[in-house]
Design a protein around this motif. Structure first.
Motif, PDB file in Angstrom:
ATOM      1  N   SER A  54      49.109  36.962  21.448  1.00 45.92           N
ATOM      2  CA  SER A  54      48.716  38.286  21.947  1.00 45.92           C
ATOM      3  C   SER A  54      49.881  38.944  22.660  1.00 45.92           C
ATOM      4  O   SER A  54      50.131  40.138  22.506  1.00 45.92           O
ATOM      5  N   ASP A 182      44.909  41.741  16.593  1.00 50.48           N
ATOM      6  CA  ASP A 182      44.889  40.559  17.456  1.00 50.48           C
ATOM      7  C   ASP A 182      43.530  39.876  17.367  1.00 50.48           C
ATOM      8  O   ASP A 182      42.567  40.310  17.972  1.00 50.48           O
ATOM      9  N   GLU A 183      43.484  38.810  16.585  1.00 53.38           N
ATOM     10  CA  GLU A 183      42.234  38.084  16.360  1.00 53.38           C
ATOM     11  C   GLU A 183      41.089  39.031  16.041  1.00 53.38           C
ATOM     12  O   GLU A 183      40.073  39.058  16.730  1.00 53.38           O
TER      13      GLU A 183
END
Ligand SMILES: Nc1ncnc2c1ncn2[C@@H]1O[C@H](COP(=O)(O)OP(=O)(O)OP(=O)(O)O)[C@@H](O)[C@H]1O
Ligand SMILES: [Mg+2]
Lengths: 271, 561
Positions: A54, A182-183
């Protein structure tokens, strides 16, 4: 350091060199990371929780500032960019968050329209404050993610998978040259995950956009991306074309914990 | 015992905890304060009951209310409403930029935050009726000084709650909007404002409720509204006319309170969760379905603006009605906003004249007045709580099973709260003469109803599962109440006791304005003889006491958490 098949600078959407980030509390989240991403590539970024994924993406979008090295995004050094210049980079870089980042009380359409806030001037509140042409485009983008019928529904009435698709439509409003995710599927069930990843992949290929996406599900990453980069305790430990990799060799990233591993390395939960 | 304890002797009493020490110290201090106040105010149960007798005979003379002057009463009542509306509106408007500056997640700079926070808490320091009295001296009699006083004093609460609402907004949408390249201001408007808005509107409504009470007493110092009519009637011993005016206040306060609590409930309790929707009425379920169909239809027709769903109609409709009311208020209130323009410098000058404060001229009276105010607050709080607790138990749906009892108690509480405390005090002073006893008595009654409502809310919030567990082991209802309900509700109730004391200290400093004892009398006197430096000293003393109590309160709340 793992040698990269994409060494050249020419046509790189992202170019990261000796990048490090130390947070004010002393945590070294990124440690001398270098790699380039050519235009149109779909890159999956993997690594244990806390390995710095991240942090890396947020630096690329100017949400964090690096403490060492350089990060060039679309030709601009984001580490030193401020104000108008930073906003200009952000305007062309889509960011998809794990927690969607939708304004729950606003309609889906308004949330999608917020993707244009980098281009339109002045404060906007409510769908009607945006130009008609943009509204029409927002409907098209919602249609593209399969949610046109929810345009005037409040965003907090949607399911998680639907919310993430609205968030993707918001990024599409930016016509992004680069999409950072991000994810994007970490809070979704397997079916929605597959849908959302398929959507991101399709967008990337149809418009030949560059994508950097962090993922926890390694087997998803293998079938989906062009290239896999692995981080471990802030260091780049893997960088290969996805086709050259097997599931086992990727799992190495999750297994090997070097001397500088984070203190509280969590138990490995196999994806 | 297990071996883990090792050689330590097994103890059968729990170790003394810091919490208990704190509790004991507070309880002792409170009881000590109460006893000291009771003795030095020369209170006795006898004077209390004879006082109540006087009040009863006065109320007898008030009946039946005399509405013959109803035009005047009605226009004064409406003026009260308009004053509260304008004051609340102006305050809310001022608070929007202040709150965005004061909230951690939107402030442009930490220094700005500090300044905004400081300004917000400073505005609460002086009770509105004192501000109004000051302004009346400068701007002359009328609603304008009242509206200004309400607007300024309300900033403290509205600004604080607005900033809290902004800080509670989720950070993820803000980040998402920032990440598309939006400016800070755009981000705040698009992502934070929609999240904070419902709670901000609810705050303004709640403050309107409070300000209706305030604006109905400001007339006591000549700042417009119905208080003027009430005081005039009492002074000319026209008790029946006074009751007519008081009953209008009662109707106004109760109506606004019911309206506001309904609106706030729908603003804050709003839930898009299907389960919550299902619990609502068939009608609202139909509306939800109709809205969904409208939304779908509009999307299928590729419309570019949201359709007029019932939710949107309701929202826009309320906004329009509110706007009309505010415009009407501005038109109807006899408030020479521009005419008073040349006097605003005087206003600033008088505020400046409060400094440097002169503590020495009226030193003895100052000390005596402050002491008396504190004592009144202690006695009224102590006695009021004594009455409030049983009332609270009776008003709690989860403790008293008979719905009729609960409903009856709640209605009585609502009705008793309908008359602002200074008006109660004026009536009591008319019945019993000047002095601290009528003031204390009035404050006690107001405290009892006010605290009963707070306590009942705390009791109703108690988690039911431990209670069921105790009933399952065969505990009696009384045992279950003492062991499962009380310990759970106690922290909240203690916090509220401190809050009540805080409120009463503020109130007891102004009781003297109507002759109910305490520092307020001296305050008004010093203004009449234009000894503004003494006024400044009194205002600062009040500020210090109120602030000290507030600090102690927040400290204790933190310790009890
Ligand atoms: N704002 C911050 N301040 C201090 N430390 C931080 C901050 N953000 C992240 N970190 C630390 O930096 C390291 C890397 O965090 P990061 O969030 O980038 O990991 P990640 O790979 O994304 O993990 P996950 O898979 O759990 O999302 C962690 O040790 C984390 O605790
Ligand atoms: Mg992460």
């Amino acid at each position: 350091m793992t040698s990269s098949p994409w060494g050249s600078d020419s046509g790189a959407a992202v170019s990261v060199a000796s990048l490090s980030k130390r947070f004010p509390n002393g945590t070294l989240a990124l440690d001398d990371v270098s790699f380039d991403v050519p235009e149109g590539q779909v890159l999956a970024l993997i690594g244990l929780s806390g390995s710095g994924k991240s942090t890396l993406l947020r630096i690329l979008n100017g949400l964090h500032r690096p403490t060492g090295g350089t990060a060039r995004v679309l030709g601009v050094e984001v580490g030193g960019a401020r104000g108008a210049q930073l906003r200009d980079v952000r305007r062309h870089v889509g960011f998809v968050f794990q927690q969607f980042g939708l304004v729950g009380r606003a309609t889906c359409m308004e949330n999608v329209l917020m993707g244009t806030l980098g281009r339109v001037r002045g404060p906007r509140l409510g769908v009607r404050t945006y130009p008609v042409a943009l509204r029409r485009e927002a409907l098209d983008q919602l249609e593209r993610v399969g949610l046109a019928s929810a345009a005037f529904q409040r965003a907090d009435t949607l399911s998680g998978g639907q919310m993430q698709r609205v968030a993707i439509a918001r990024s599409l409003m930016q016509h992004p040259a680069l999409l950072l995710a991000d994810e994007p599927v970490a809070s979704l069930d397997p079916e929605s995950s597959a849908q959302v990843l398929e959507l991101i992949g399709r967008i990337a290929r149809e418009d030949s956009r560059t994508v950097i996406c962090t993922l926890h599900q390694v087997e998803l990453a293998l079938g989906w991306s062009d290239r896999i980069v692995g981080l471990q305790a802030g260091r780049l430990v893997l960088d290969r074309p996805a086709t050259e990799l097997s599931l086992d060799s990727v799992m190495e990233v999750y297994r090997r914990t070097g001397g500088e591993a984070p203190v509280e390395t969590p138990q490995l939960q196999t994806a | 015992m297990t071996a883990i304890v090792g050689g330590a002797p097994a103890r059968i009493a729990p170790p003394v905890q810091g919490r208990q020490v704190v509790l004991t110290v507070i309880a002792t201090a409170f009881l000590g304060g109460f006893a000291w106040s009771w003795l030095s105010l020369d209170m006795s149960l006898l004077s209390f009951f004879s006082g109540l007798g006087d009040v009863r005979s006065l109320v007898g003379r008030m009946l039946p209310p005399d509405f013959s002057d109803w035009r005047n009463v009605l226009s004064a009542t409406l003026e009260t409403l308009w004053m509260a509306l304008i004051g609340t509106f102006v305050s809310a408007v001022v608070c929007v930029p202040l709150a965005f500056g004061a909230a951690r997640n939107t402030t442009p700079h930490p220094a700005v935050r500090l300044v905004c926070r400081g300004f917000i808490s400073l505005t609460r320091a002086v009770p509105e009726i004192i501000l109004a009295a000051l302004f009346v001296f400068v701007l002359s009699i009328g609603p304008l000084p009242g509206v200004l006083a309400i607007a300024i004093h309300s900033i403290g609460m509205i600004g604080k709650l607005f900033a809290d609402a902004i800080e509670q907004a989720q950070p993820t949408p803000k980040e998402a909007v920032l990440s598309v390249g939006a400016r800070r201001f755009q981000t705040t408007i698009s992502s934070i404002l929609p999240q904070a808005l419902p709670s901000m509107i609810a705050t303004a409504m709640y403050r309107l409720e409070i300000n209706i009470r305030a604006s109905s007493v400001l007339g006591l110092v000549g700042a417009g509204g119905i208080g003027f009519v009430i005081q005039g009637a009492l002074r000319s011993l026209d008790y029946q006319a006074a009751l007519a005016a008081v009953s209008m206040v009662f109707v106004l306060v109760t109506m606004i309170e019911l309206l506001s609590s309904r609106v706030r409930q729908s603003l804050l309790g709003e839930n898009t969760n299907i389960l919550a929707v299902r619990r609502e009425s068939a009608w609202s379920r139909r509306m939800v379905m109709r809205d969904a169909a409208l939304n779908r239809g509009a999307a299928e027709e590729k419309r570019l603006s949201p359709p007029w769903t019932s939710e949107r109609l309701l929202r826009s409709g309320s906004a329009v009605i509110a706007a009309i009311f505010i415009v009407v208020a501005f038109i109807l209130v006899d408030m020479p906003l521009l005419g008073a323009l040349p006097k605003y410098p005087d206003l600033v000058r008088v505020l400046g004249d409060l400094f440097p404060p002169d503590f020495s001229t009226a030193r003895d009276e100052l000390i005596k007045g402050m002491r008396e105010s504190v004592q009144i607050a202690f006695v009224a709080t102590g006695l009021g709580l004594f009455v409030a607790f049983p009332l609270a138990v009776l008003a709690s749906r989860n403790i008293v099973v008979r719905r009729a009892v609960v409903l009856g108690t709640r209605i009585v509480l609502l009705l008793l709260r309908g008359i602002p405390e200074l008006i109660v005090a004026v009536i009591f002073v008319s019945a019993m003469g000047l002095g601290p006893v009528p003031g204390t008595l009035a404050l006690t009654i107001v405290t009892a109803t006010f605290a009963a409502k707070l306590f009942a809310d705390a009791l109703e919030e108690v988690d039911p599962s431990p209670r069921e567990a105790l009933i399952a082991v065969g505990a009696s209802r009384k045992q279950e109440f003492v062991s499962a309900v009380l310990p759970q509700a106690l922290p909240a109730i203690l916090g509220q006791v401190l809050y009540v004391l805080d409120v009463n200290l503020r109130s007891s400093t102004v009781l003297g304005i109507v002759g109910g004892g305490g520092i307020g009398f001296l305050l008004l006197g010093s203004m009449r003889v234009l000894e503004y430096e003494t006024t400044g000293a009194i205002v600062i003393s009040i500020f210090v006491i109120v602030y000290a109590i507030e600090l102690v309160g927040s400290l204790v709340r933190r310790l009890l958490r």
